[in-house]
Design an enzyme around this catalytic site. Structure first.
Site, mmCIF file in Angstrom:
data_model
loop_
_atom_site.group_PDB
_atom_site.id
_atom_site.type_symbol
_atom_site.label_atom_id
_atom_site.label_comp_id
_atom_site.label_asym_id
_atom_site.label_seq_id
_atom_site.Cartn_x
_atom_site.Cartn_y
_atom_site.Cartn_z
ATOM 1 C CD GLU A 8 -113.734 19.775 42.322
ATOM 2 O OE1 GLU A 8 -113.681 20.855 42.940
ATOM 3 O OE2 GLU A 8 -114.795 19.158 42.128
ATOM 4 C CG ASP A 54 -117.822 18.762 39.776
ATOM 5 O OD1 ASP A 54 -118.276 19.902 39.551
ATOM 6 O OD2 ASP A 54 -117.166 18.495 40.802
ATOM 7 C CG ASP A 101 -118.715 18.028 44.410
ATOM 8 O OD1 ASP A 101 -118.961 17.593 45.551
ATOM 9 O OD2 ASP A 101 -118.074 19.074 44.196
ATOM 10 C CG HIS A 120 -116.553 20.915 47.254
ATOM 11 N ND1 HIS A 120 -117.863 20.798 46.856
ATOM 12 C CD2 HIS A 120 -116.587 21.634 48.383
ATOM 13 C CE1 HIS A 120 -118.642 21.429 47.702
ATOM 14 N NE2 HIS A 120 -117.890 21.951 48.652
#
Length: 311
Positions: free
Chosen positions: A32, A30, A174, A169
């Site tokens: 960001e 994941d 996540d 998040h």
DNA sequence: TCTCCTCGAGATCT
DNA sequence: CTCGAGGAGA
């Protein structure tokens, strides 16, 4: 996405392939970022966990300094502040370590094409090499597995599978939740004897009314649905049309794709009409109005009234 | 009426 | 990718 890529001249020629297998060993990733578009936005956090034979054996997490001020919208969304990335490495320095961690593994993520596209472009820009790992997408799994559901955000899956979720998040949080969703759907497929390859490959062709079969054999003949024919127009708010049609046939009614003399109810979706509409009315709506004037037994009802009738 | 195709728009990631 | 509207042609 393909259209955008062609328009902007980006063709990720060496991208890995989407897989329909359900691996026991993989890396969940994941990212960001400062926004949604790899052309204009940048990575501010790299995250990954390595799973081998069902066990989490290693984790990777690194903030990345994008070299400019992070928008407050992104800080609110992710919890990542300018102070936090001030001492973090640039993407050029952080990426090689991340790639070492991910290695050649199968990559899993939620809408993982988003992350892969960012990684691909950053690899090309910083290291002059592509990112070619094959991947499994939990959003795609959910869409194929639960086509009756309208939404397939990570948040929606967690709610569906009965998991509490975090507010911020951050990548690792996540990732943990994405892994949970993957394992849940993997078990779901195996426990129900579903052929994962055919289910995960099927593209959802248009559902026609006659394809909807009742799942029950006994009907309540006093139901307002019994022996009545329903047609839908517009987008329903609370469920997709196929699910609503299933409710109709399970209550002893019938469904049609178009309005005709046999139609008894036209249900107007509360959501916006997507097709061409003049005066805010779909062609089905206007046809139903005409038939009603000429004496046909047809009622035009709203989505809410439809749900009320179910009780 | 039905089957097949095209088109617009929403979904999903931050 | 998906869903829904609408048009062409059998």
């Amino acid at each position: 996405m393909i259209g955008d890529e062609l328009l902007s001249g980006i063709v990720r020629e060496y991208k890995g392939q989407h897989l329909t297998i359900l691996p026991d060993s993989y890396v969940v990733i994941d990212l960001e970022t400062t926004g949604l578009d790899p052309q204009w936005n940048d990575i501010i956090e790299l995250g990954a966990i390595r799973v081998e034979k069902g066990n989490v054996v290693d984790k990777f997490s690194s903030l990345v300094n994008p070299g400019y001020i992070i928008d407050s919208f992104i800080t609110d969304l992710t919890g990542i502040t300018n102070e936090m990335v001030a001492s973090a490495p640039s993407i050029k320095d952080a990426l090689p370590k991340y790639l070492d961690f991910v290695n050649e593994s199968i990559v899993i993520g939620h809408n993982v094409n988003f992350d892969i596209n960012f990684l691909y472009d950053n690899c090309m820009n910083s290291l002059k090499r592509p990112f070619s790992n094959d991947y499994v997408d939990t959003m795609r799994m959910s869409r194929k597995l639960f086509p009756q559901e309208r939404h397939h955000r990570l948040h929606d899956l967690l709610t569906r599978f009965g998991v509490k979720q975090n507010v911020e998040h951050r990548a690792l949080a996540d990732i943990e939740q994405t892994n949970y969703c993957y394992l849940y759907m993997k078990s779901y497929i195996q426990d129900n004897g579903i052929d994962s390859v055919s289910v995960l490959n099927r593209h959802h062709s248009h559902i026609s009314a006659k394809d909807i079969k009742a799942t029950v054999t006994e009907f309540d003949e006093s139901s307002p649905f019994y022996d009545k024919t329903f047609v839908f127009t517009g987008t329903l708010e609370r469920m997709i049309r196929a699910a609503a049609m299933q409710l109709v046939v399970d209550h002893g009614g019938n469904c049609g794709d178009g309005v005709n003399k046999t139609t008894n109810f036209l249900v107007l979706g509360n959501g916006d009409f997507r097709g061409t509409k003049k005066d805010g009315k779909s062609a089905k709506y206007k046809k139903a109005e005409q038939l009603k004037l000429s004496g046909c037994d047809i009622e035009i009802i709203s989505e809410n009234v439809f749900y009320d009738m179910l009780e």
